[in-house]
Motif scaffolding. Structure first.
Motif, PDB file in Angstrom:
ATOM      1  N   ARG A   1       0.296   5.584   0.144  1.00  0.00           N
ATOM      2  CA  ARG A   1      -0.660   6.678   0.315  1.00  0.00           C
ATOM      3  C   ARG A   1       0.072   8.006   0.265  1.00  0.00           C
ATOM      4  O   ARG A   1       1.182   8.128   0.781  1.00  0.00           O
ATOM      5  CB  ARG A   1      -1.368   6.533   1.676  1.00  0.00           C
TER       6      ARG A   1
ATOM      7  N   SER B   1      -9.122  14.104  -3.870  1.00  0.00           N
ATOM      8  CA  SER B   1      -7.892  14.122  -4.665  1.00  0.00           C
ATOM      9  C   SER B   1      -8.124  14.860  -5.981  1.00  0.00           C
ATOM     10  O   SER B   1      -9.262  15.136  -6.357  1.00  0.00           O
ATOM     11  CB  SER B   1      -7.427  12.690  -4.928  1.00  0.00           C
TER      12      SER B   1
ATOM     13  N   PRO C   1       0.823  -1.211   0.000  1.00  0.00           N
ATOM     14  CA  PRO C   1       0.000   0.000   0.000  1.00  0.00           C
ATOM     15  C   PRO C   1       0.859   1.264   0.000  1.00  0.00           C
ATOM     16  O   PRO C   1       1.874   1.319   0.691  1.00  0.00           O
ATOM     17  CB  PRO C   1      -0.799  -0.076   1.304  1.00  0.00           C
TER      18      PRO C   1
ATOM     19  N   LEU D   1       0.890  10.223  -6.397  1.00  0.00           N
ATOM     20  CA  LEU D   1       0.707   8.818  -6.017  1.00  0.00           C
ATOM     21  C   LEU D   1       1.423   7.898  -7.010  1.00  0.00           C
ATOM     22  O   LEU D   1       2.141   6.971  -6.600  1.00  0.00           O
ATOM     23  CB  LEU D   1      -0.788   8.491  -5.953  1.00  0.00           C
TER      24      LEU D   1
ATOM     25  N   ARG E   1      -3.797   0.206  -3.015  1.00  0.00           N
ATOM     26  CA  ARG E   1      -3.538  -0.939  -2.147  1.00  0.00           C
ATOM     27  C   ARG E   1      -3.619  -2.222  -2.978  1.00  0.00           C
ATOM     28  O   ARG E   1      -4.275  -2.230  -4.026  1.00  0.00           O
ATOM     29  CB  ARG E   1      -4.595  -1.021  -1.026  1.00  0.00           C
TER      30      ARG E   1
ATOM     31  N   ASN F   1      -8.233   4.339  -3.444  1.00  0.00           N
ATOM     32  CA  ASN F   1      -9.136   5.074  -2.554  1.00  0.00           C
ATOM     33  C   ASN F   1      -8.670   6.511  -2.530  1.00  0.00           C
ATOM     34  O   ASN F   1      -7.462   6.769  -2.437  1.00  0.00           O
ATOM     35  CB  ASN F   1      -9.075   4.528  -1.125  1.00  0.00           C
ATOM     36  N   ALA F   2      -9.626   7.457  -2.610  1.00  0.00           N
ATOM     37  CA  ALA F   2      -9.209   8.856  -2.607  1.00  0.00           C
ATOM     38  C   ALA F   2     -10.247   9.732  -1.931  1.00  0.00           C
ATOM     39  O   ALA F   2     -11.459   9.481  -2.026  1.00  0.00           O
ATOM     40  CB  ALA F   2      -8.991   9.336  -4.036  1.00  0.00           C
TER      41      ALA F   2
ATOM     42  N   TRP G   1      -6.236  13.120   0.338  1.00  0.00           N
ATOM     43  CA  TRP G   1      -5.315  11.984   0.243  1.00  0.00           C
ATOM     44  C   TRP G   1      -5.746  11.042  -0.875  1.00  0.00           C
ATOM     45  O   TRP G   1      -6.887  11.069  -1.340  1.00  0.00           O
ATOM     46  CB  TRP G   1      -5.198  11.242   1.575  1.00  0.00           C
TER      47      TRP G   1
ATOM     48  N   LYS H   1      -0.570  12.411   0.686  1.00  0.00           N
ATOM     49  CA  LYS H   1      -1.476  13.384   1.299  1.00  0.00           C
ATOM     50  C   LYS H   1      -1.073  14.793   0.907  1.00  0.00           C
ATOM     51  O   LYS H   1       0.108  15.071   0.677  1.00  0.00           O
ATOM     52  CB  LYS H   1      -1.349  13.323   2.818  1.00  0.00           C
TER      53      LYS H   1
ATOM     54  N   GLU I   1      -4.645   6.794  -2.287  1.00  0.00           N
ATOM     55  CA  GLU I   1      -3.816   5.610  -2.044  1.00  0.00           C
ATOM     56  C   GLU I   1      -4.137   4.511  -3.043  1.00  0.00           C
ATOM     57  O   GLU I   1      -5.225   4.465  -3.609  1.00  0.00           O
ATOM     58  CB  GLU I   1      -4.024   5.090  -0.615  1.00  0.00           C
TER      59      GLU I   1
END
Ligand SMILES: [Zn+2]
Length: 320
Positions: A150, A276, A148, A284, A161, A272-273, A157, A152, A159
């Motif tokens: 991530r 963003s 993962p 990222l 995974r 996942n955001a 944020w 910010k 990420e």
């Protein structure tokens, strides 16, 4: 209106090979910033070329690879700059390319920006389907997230995974009367069919006050309700309203899919955001690529089922 043949076939039992388009195809649109006509051409490319841009208005223009490391400016859109040559607003087109699983393609454009079309990815999808696809003699490569990562920026944020497949989750948080609180989160379980039906038609959006400020700086001259959802202090100004209740957040996923595609391969992972945008999506991708322990490049042969469902070539047909 374009209709797509409905198909639930999975790619199992067929080797997952690279694809390019069958024939070259062209269209003319409008540049969002210049307001001028922009010619766009797609050309087939050999295996392992990837997605490459070229400026048809510059003699001897160097090819510009679709690479996250060439993103220099994320003001309102993702813009590639290579050897002083710029191709801007690439994200909606790259989203269509990712959605249809096109691995090798040359995109020639006659200006410094990809035309805005209707502000979504749907016109690019229609054009690519019109060109048709052909399977190539090499395995399709994926980038599999194995650790993962991530990033910010203030309260925002994003990420990626590890995940068996490709899922995109996005949450926005607009405290504005035009943004229904119930429709600020969306999820896409990636497949070509889900992309076409649930995401490709979601349009970009902008606030009237921002558009007026941009115009004073000679930007967004081509912007209109023909290619964006326009919002004033209280309302959506487009007479036709929204295409989906959650069109805003769907468009943010469409953007992310395009921005993330600058990683160079289709992704196997869960994105996942929260709030963003182009800058954070780019950060990222760079963060993932900065450490080889974060990912591996994988292929699927006859014996292994690919966890992503791309429609077989024969089913990618436009009806009517
Ligand atoms: Zn966008």
């Amino acid at each position: 209106m374009v209709h797509y043949v409905n198909c639930n076939k999975i790619c199992e039992k067929t080797a997952m090979n690279q694809r390019t388009i069958k024939t070259a195809i062209a269209v003319t649109g409008t540049g969002l910033h210049s307001g001028q006509p922009v010619d766009l051409e797609f050309h087939p490319q050999p295996v392992d070329t990837g997605i490459v841009f070229e400026r048809s208005d510059i003699v001897g223009s160097e090819p510009i690879p679709a690479s996250a490391f060439l993103v220099q400016d994320t003001m309102m859109s993702s813009n590639l700059v290579f050897g002083g040559t710029r191709v801007g607003t690439v994200e909606h087109l790259l989203s269509a390319i990712a959605g249809l699983g096109v691995d090798n393609l040359l995109v020639r454009v006659s200006a410094s920006e990809i035309p805005i079309m209707d502000g979504s990815a749907a016109p690019f999808v229609a054009l690519l389907l019109d060109a048709g696809f052909c399977e190539q003699e090499a395995a399709k490569k994926f980038i599999k997230i194995i650790r993962p990562v991530r990033v910010k920026l203030e309260d925002k944020w994003a990420e990626l995974r590890p995940y068996e497949g490709y899922e995109l989750n996005f949450e926005i948080d607009f405290d504005h009367p035009a943004f229904d609180k119930n429709f600020q989160h969306a999820q896409l379980q990636f497949s070509t069919q889900n992309f076409i039906e649930q995401l490709s038609t979601a349009r970009t959006f902008g606030f009237l006050r921002d558009i007026e400020a941009l115009r004073q700086n000679n930007l967004a001259l081509g912007g209109s309700m023909e290619n964006a959802i326009v919002i004033d202090d209280a309302n959506i100004l487009n007479a036709e309203g929204l295409r989906f209740n959650d069109e805003f957040v769907r468009h943010k996923i469409l953007d992310a899919l395009g921005d993330l595609h600058l990683i160079g391969y289709p992704i196997l992972g869960r994105f996942n955001a929260y709030k963003s945008g182009h800058a954070l999506n780019n950060l990222l991708v760079r963060e993932i690529l900065s450490d080889e322990d974060n990912f591996e490049i994988v292929t699927f042969d006859d014996n292994v089922t690919c966890p992503i469902e791309y429609l077989p070539l024969s089913d990618l047909v436009i009806e009517g």
